[in-house]
Design an enzyme around this catalytic site. Structure first.
Site, PDB file in Angstrom:
ATOM      1  N   ARG A  21      -7.425  -1.149  -8.287  1.00 37.29           N
ATOM      2  CA  ARG A  21      -6.139  -1.821  -8.533  1.00 37.29           C
ATOM      3  C   ARG A  21      -5.048  -0.878  -8.035  1.00 37.29           C
ATOM      4  NH1 ARG A  21      -2.879  -6.071  -9.061  1.00 37.29           N
ATOM      5  NH2 ARG A  21      -1.788  -6.236 -11.039  1.00 37.29           N
ATOM      6  N   GLY A  22      -4.422  -1.242  -6.952  1.00 30.64           N
ATOM      7  CA  GLY A  22      -3.467  -0.379  -6.275  1.00 30.64           C
ATOM      8  C   GLY A  22      -2.368   0.164  -7.164  1.00 30.64           C
ATOM      9  N   GLU A  23      -1.761  -0.685  -7.972  1.00 29.94           N
ATOM     10  CA  GLU A  23      -0.638  -0.227  -8.782  1.00 29.94           C
ATOM     11  C   GLU A  23      -1.067   0.790  -9.844  1.00 29.94           C
ATOM     12  OE1 GLU A  23       0.078  -3.518 -12.256  1.00 29.94           O
ATOM     13  OE2 GLU A  23       0.692  -4.070 -10.225  1.00 29.94           O
ATOM     14  N   ASP A  24      -2.346   0.802 -10.217  1.00 28.14           N
ATOM     15  CA  ASP A  24      -2.837   1.754 -11.218  1.00 28.14           C
ATOM     16  C   ASP A  24      -3.228   3.100 -10.606  1.00 28.14           C
ATOM     17  OD1 ASP A  24      -2.616  -0.182 -13.158  1.00 28.14           O
ATOM     18  OD2 ASP A  24      -4.767  -0.476 -13.418  1.00 28.14           O
ATOM     19  N   THR A  25      -3.877   3.066  -9.448  1.00 27.63           N
ATOM     20  CA  THR A  25      -4.522   4.305  -8.974  1.00 27.63           C
ATOM     21  C   THR A  25      -4.265   4.683  -7.522  1.00 27.63           C
ATOM     22  OG1 THR A  25      -6.582   3.230  -8.291  1.00 27.63           O
ATOM     23  CG2 THR A  25      -6.422   3.909 -10.611  1.00 27.63           C
ATOM     24  N   ARG A  26      -3.576   3.837  -6.745  1.00 25.99           N
ATOM     25  CA  ARG A  26      -3.415   4.116  -5.310  1.00 25.99           C
ATOM     26  C   ARG A  26      -2.773   5.482  -5.045  1.00 25.99           C
ATOM     27  NH1 ARG A  26      -3.690   0.735  -1.241  1.00 25.99           N
ATOM     28  NH2 ARG A  26      -3.162  -1.088  -2.492  1.00 25.99           N
ATOM     29  N   GLY A  54      -1.031  -9.094   9.763  1.00 27.79           N
ATOM     30  CA  GLY A  54      -1.386 -10.348  10.411  1.00 27.79           C
ATOM     31  C   GLY A  54      -2.817 -10.790  10.189  1.00 27.79           C
ATOM     32  N   GLU A  88     -13.145  -9.666  -5.272  1.00 33.16           N
ATOM     33  CA  GLU A  88     -13.802  -8.616  -4.493  1.00 33.16           C
ATOM     34  C   GLU A  88     -15.061  -8.148  -5.237  1.00 33.16           C
ATOM     35  OE1 GLU A  88     -10.836  -5.847  -2.466  1.00 33.16           O
ATOM     36  OE2 GLU A  88     -11.787  -4.545  -3.949  1.00 33.16           O
TER      37      GLU A  88
END
Length: 178
Positions: A21-26, A54, A88
């Site tokens: 989850r990008g907002e948690d761990t990116r 794209g 995913e």
């Protein structure tokens, strides 16, 4: 969701696919993990590095999942809030069930494995919201729940410190998939 599975390792494009989850761990844990893997010569897929403007994200992610040797799933507090992450995960679990040699390594980042396995705490809150959403098919919610349970039943790492990063090298990655 069944698709064609690569027949040989020559068809595989990535050693590791990172699901997170990008907002948690990116910007913290996943960034450290990605850097560690790539510095050790492990060809790793991370969406921000590999997806191009794209492209159809869903079909590209599905293609990359098919072409990956191993999966590291970083379960964090808000992972279950993302339908993208859950879809995913379903694709990854389906691939594991179709192709028994697929390796999934779960990382429980600031979340207890039982929260993921039994969907309580932040995972329970996410599913409470999904259950109330009339636009969601119950079948999808059931698949998400089953995939979370399946993945949380696999041996993995429980990380409470963002600097603590699983140590993997090429031999471990290739040894698990050959």
């Amino acid at each position: 969701m069944a698709s064609n599975i690569p027949c040989s390792t020559a068809d595989l494009s990535y050693d590791v696919f990172l699901s997170f989850r990008g907002e948690d761990t990116r910007r913290n844990f996943t960034d450290h993990l990605y850097t560690s893997l790539t510095e050790n010569g492990i060809h790793t897929f991370r969406d921000s590095e590999e997806l191009h403007k794209g492209e159809d994200i869903a079909s590209e992610l599905s293609r990359v999942i098919q072409k990956s040797r191993m999966f590291i799933i970083v379960f964090s507090r808000n992972y279950a809030d993302s339908k993208w992450c859950l879809n995913e995960l379903v694709k990854i679990i389906e691939l594991m069930e179709q192709k028994r040699s697929t390796t999934i390594l779960p990382v429980f980042y600031h979340v207890d494995p039982s929260e993921v396995r039994y969907q309580f705490g932040s995972y329970g809150e996410a599913f409470s919201n999904y259950d109330k959403d009339a636009g969601l098919k119950k079948e999808n919610i059931e698949k998400w729940r089953a995939a979370l349970t399946e993945a949380a039943n696999l041996a993995g790492w429980h990380v409470d410190n963002q600097r603590a990063c699983p140590k993997l090298n090429q031999e471990q990655i290739h040894g698990r998939t050959n």
